[in-house]
Write an enzyme that holds these catalytic residues in place. Structure first.
Site, PDB file in Angstrom:
ATOM      1  N   SER A 114       0.794  -1.222   0.000  1.00 42.02           N
ATOM      2  CA  SER A 114       0.000   0.000   0.000  1.00 42.02           C
ATOM      3  C   SER A 114       0.829   1.277   0.000  1.00 42.02           C
ATOM      4  O   SER A 114       0.284   2.368  -0.058  1.00 42.02           O
ATOM      5  CB  SER A 114      -0.974  -0.004   1.178  1.00 42.02           C
ATOM      6  OG  SER A 114      -0.277   0.181   2.376  1.00 42.02           O
ATOM      7  N   LYS A 128      -6.361   3.864   9.021  1.00 47.11           N
ATOM      8  CA  LYS A 128      -5.430   4.771   8.352  1.00 47.11           C
ATOM      9  C   LYS A 128      -5.929   6.209   8.415  1.00 47.11           C
ATOM     10  O   LYS A 128      -5.153   7.147   8.637  1.00 47.11           O
ATOM     11  CB  LYS A 128      -5.235   4.333   6.904  1.00 47.11           C
ATOM     12  CG  LYS A 128      -4.331   3.111   6.782  1.00 47.11           C
ATOM     13  CD  LYS A 128      -4.213   2.660   5.346  1.00 47.11           C
ATOM     14  CE  LYS A 128      -3.173   1.543   5.225  1.00 47.11           C
ATOM     15  NZ  LYS A 128      -3.139   1.007   3.850  1.00 47.11           N
TER      16      LYS A 128
END
Ligand SMILES: Nc1ncnc2c1ncn2[C@@H]1O[C@H](COP(=O)(O)OP(=O)(O)OP(=O)(O)O)[C@@H](O)[C@H]1O
Ligand SMILES: [Mg+2]
Length: 800
Positions: A683, A726
């Site tokens: 990611s 996140k």
């Protein structure tokens, strides 16, 4: 094959002598032919009529028989099938056709050839023959009954045979007769003689079988008797023991034990075991170290709550009430737990599936579990499985081990003192496995309602019933939990808290709780809102509220000390400006005020077990030869992802105005600082690409932007996991402008209401969009690129 009736039929045919068997007419038999003479005979006959005579040798030892060694009555047979085997012998399938008498030998080499006379099969049915047949059939029936190797259907086929000669032959072939006995039946040409002989043999066979059977019965009866005696002896001993103990005077200590054993309400198995050990103990010299081992063991047995339970209930509304009383927010989590209890309440079954609370540290997993225990009116106990690698930690060591003890499950049950507590298994994701056995297998047994009724601890040896225990498990992350374990679990995810939630928890729960713990009255200390926010933002940076709670405690401890020292009861207000004094300098800088936009550095968003976080990624470009260096202990997937980012930027060199040969003339160094953050997974792809593009174009990256997304070689942005954590991580760091993969939009829609509203989201599909947002200005393409991609304006275009 019809037998012919005439006796004047004469023929000349090859003969194959058989060592140890007799072929009867009407019978199909497999034969192995190995001797060279016999093989030659076969070869000759195969190309012609496929008929041959089989006759048995008088003695099987003779290797090279001459005509004298061969019986004079044989069987004319047809070769039905033939197969050569790898070892040189030939396997044939032969069907006996009729009895023949060998009249003379025509030649003996290269194989035997004989003149033969066929012997007619007698067919006439006299009364005597009839009677003999009946006898033989009856005998055969009996024989089959005794002999398990012969299928009973054989009887049916025998009864249907009309020709008495064939009947006799067939029965003879089933008997385990010696070769000469079989030969004598073959040679008995007259039917009465043949049947009589057969009857005689059958008699003998039956007799043998009956004796055999009797012997077997006898042996079995003997075994039964031995067992019975053993059983009676054991029983007698038990009775004697019972009686004996009463008489013997026991020392006070032993008397005490004996009384305790009786009073302990042990289940039968445990009581038996306890008495057995007790027996060993009193027979032992009291100083023996073994005696101590037994005492310890007896204490464990006596202290385990075999049947002791608290009265418990499952009441959904009570669970709801208590969960709300103890916890701020957690709306979804509470809902899921209530659903779970609705099912428990309806089915009346606990333990079908096990609740598993998953989330970062300090989000209230342990505390939710303990609330559940309160609501169910059960006692609460917990065991941490973090770092447990040895099966014995769960199940105990055998008593033969020096210093052995029960495993953690039994220890906790003993400590909590009831057999139906709420039992929290913390950190199931941190279970290890190595050569000492797989603890997760043992855990599976603990959690499986089929098996945990009789949980066996190696030390205890006696099964303990865990089926009334209400197990709850917790974990920071799901992946490491072994699949079979996961399948048993009802997963409830608890994510990190937003600032607002933390504020609510601090004001409504943590501050009051800590006040009480420090012996302070609520009206004596007040935290200003600003002070709490500063603690949240600048003194802690976490997904949960563990450090927040600790920090509040630190402040209150200092206040309590001051109050005691100064012996006064004045109200104290904690202001933001006091924090430096209480806690020292701030630990985390919130927001980006002092930061500058930098070249070659981009901020990524990562997911860790401790919640979401931000991580800077730095790229440096130096003159060199095209080496790519990656540092910061990057995992393999992340390295791949860095390479993909590299290729992707290379393919866009012209558009970005970068020298196309840059990768040949420069060395590139990618670095991810902050060692604590686990750095694997794809990611960070777009973050690396952005930092790289910035380093090569020398255009700075905006510091107020953070991003996450996988990148493909062609610059597509792919979705990522852990979105909510996140986002919260970015917010904690004070970054409010996020770049996220377009394909995560649906995840975002789901959690929209749970995340801070002051964050700006940019959903992107391509790396070009990322660069447009993240770089402070647009890169200048090379002239060559512009020519290709910006076609000259058509001349004479008119405005419509
Ligand atoms: N929503 C909440 N409302 C009130 N208090 C909370 C809430 N969440 C957590 N707390 C408090 O925060 C503290 C830490 O929570 P807890 O120990 O349950 O975390 P945890 O998830 O078990 O963490 P770990 O993974 O480290 O074991 C506890 O005192 C708990 O009561
Ligand atoms: Mg915990």
């Amino acid at each position: 094959m019809m037998a012919e009736k005439t006796t004047d039929w004469k023929q000349e045919l090859p003969l194959i002598p058989l060592r140890n068997m007799v072929v009867f007419p009407q019978m199909v038999v497999p034969l192995f032919i190995g001797r060279s003479k016999s093989v030659k005979a076969l070869e000759d006959v195969l190309n012609k009529e496929r008929m041959v005579v089989f006759a048995t040798q008088k003695s099987e030892e003779v290797e090279e028989p001459s005509s004298k060694d061969i019986c004079s009555i044989g069987t004319l047979s047809e070769i039905v099938q033939m197969q050569e085997l790898p070892d040189g012998t030939t396997k044939i399938l032969a069907e006996g056709v009729s009895r023949v008498k060998i009249e003379s030998y025509v030649s003996e080499s290269p194989y035997f050839r004989v003149k033969l006379i066929k012997v007619a099969e007698p067919e006439e049915m006299t009364v005597e023959v009839e009677a003999l047949i009946r006898t033989v059939i009856k005998q055969f029936e009996k024989f089959v009954k005794l002999n398990k190797r012969i299928p009973s259907e054989t009887l049916m086929s025998i009864v249907n045979i009309e020709n008495p000669g064939h009947l006799a032959d067939l029965i003879a072939s089933y008997l385990t007769l010696k070769v000469d006995q079989k030969q004598s039946i073959l040679e008995a040409l007259a039917i009465q003689k043949r049947l009589k002989k057969l009857s005689e043999f059958l008699d003998k066979e039956i007799e043998v079988l009956e004796v055999e059977k009797k012997l077997q019965g006898k042996v079995r009866r003997q075994i039964d008797k031995v067992q019975k005696e053993y059983y009676l002896k054991e029983k007698l001993r038990a009775i004697q023991e019972e009686l004996g103990e009463e008489e013997e005077a026991l020392s006070p200590e032993f008397m005490e034990y004996r009384k305790k054993i009786d009073a302990a309400k042990l289940p039968p198995e445990a009581k038996k075991q306890a008495l057995k050990e007790f027996d060993r103990l009193i027979k032992m010299p009291s100083m023996a170290s073994e005696a101590n081992v037994i005492r310890t063991y007896l204490d464990w047995i006596l202290e385990l709550p075999w049947k002791k339970k608290t009265k418990s209930k499952v009441d959904m509304t009570e669970v709801e009430h208590i969960l709300n009383k103890d916890h701020y927010g957690l709306k979804k989590v509470k809902e899921r737990i209530l659903e779970y209890f609705a099912v428990v309440q309806r089915t009346g079954k606990i333990g079908g599936t096990i609740l598993c609370l998953i989330g970062p540290p300090g989000v209230g997993k342990t505390s939710v579990a303990s609330s559940i225990a309160r609501a169910m009116e059960r006692k609460f106990t917990r065991v941490s499985l973090g770092g447990v690698r040895d099966e014995a930690e769960i199940r105990g060591h055998r008593r033969t081990y020096v210093g052995s003890m029960p495993g953690r499950i039994i220890q906790s049950i003993s400590k909590v003192g009831v057999s139906n507590p709420v039992f929290l298994l913390d950190e199931v994701d941190k279970l290890g496995a190595d050569f000492r056995g797989d603890p997760s297998a043992a855990l599976l047994e603990v959690l499986d309602p089929e098996q945990n009724k009789e949980f066996s601890d190696h030390y205890m040896e006696i099964a303990f019933d865990l089926s009334d225990v209400f197990f709850i498990t917790t974990a920071n992350t799901m992946e490491p939990i072994p699949k079979p374990l996961r399948d048993r679990m009802e997963i409830v995810e608890m994510s990190g808290y937003t600032e607002e939630e933390k504020m609510g928890i601090a004001k409504g729960f943590l501050v009051p709780k800590e006040l009480e713990r420090h012996g302070l009255k609520p009206e004596m200390v007040e935290f200003e809102e600003d002070a709490l926010l500063s603690i949240i933002r600048e003194y802690t940076r976490e997904a949960g509220v563990r450090n927040l709670e600790r920090t509040i405690a630190t402040i209150l401890r200092k206040i309590a000390t001051t109050l005691v020292r100064e012996k006064q009861e004045k109200k104290i207000t904690v202001k933001k400006s006091d924090l430096n004094e209480y806690l020292g300098a701030i630990k985390y800088r919130f927001g980006l005020a002092e930061e500058k936009d930098q070249v070659g550095a981009a901020t990524g968003l990562v997911w860790t077990e401790a919640g979401g976080d931000t991580v800077p990624i730095e790229v440096t470009v130096m003159k060199g030869r095209g080496n790519l260096t990656l540092t910061g202990q990057l995992g393999e997937v992340m390295q791949e992802s860095a390479k993909a980012a590299m290729s992707c930027i290379r393919s866009r060199a012209e558009a970005l105005g970068i020298d196309e040969d840059f990768y040949r003339k420069t060395d590139i160094h990618i670095h991810v600082p902050e060692g604590a953050v686990p750095k694997d997974g794809p990611s960070a792809g777009i973050t690396i690409a952005t930092a790289l593009a910035s380093a090569l174009t020398e255009i700075p990256v905006r510091r107020d932007v953070a991003m996450t997304g996988e990148i493909t070689l062609r610059g597509k942005v792919l979705p990522i996991g852990g979105l909510k954590e996140k986002i919260l991580g970015a917010k904690r760091a004070g970054i409010l402008n996020l770049i996220l993969p377009d394909e995560n939009k649906s995840d975002y829609e789901e959690i929209k209401n749970e995340i801070p509203s002051d964050i700006k989201f940019n959903f992107v599909k391509e790396i070009d969009e990322v660069l447009n947002i993240a770089l402070v200005r647009k890169p200048e393409p090379k002239p060559a690129y512009r020519e290709k991609h910006e076609p000259p304006r058509p001349e004479g275009q008119m405005l419509a």
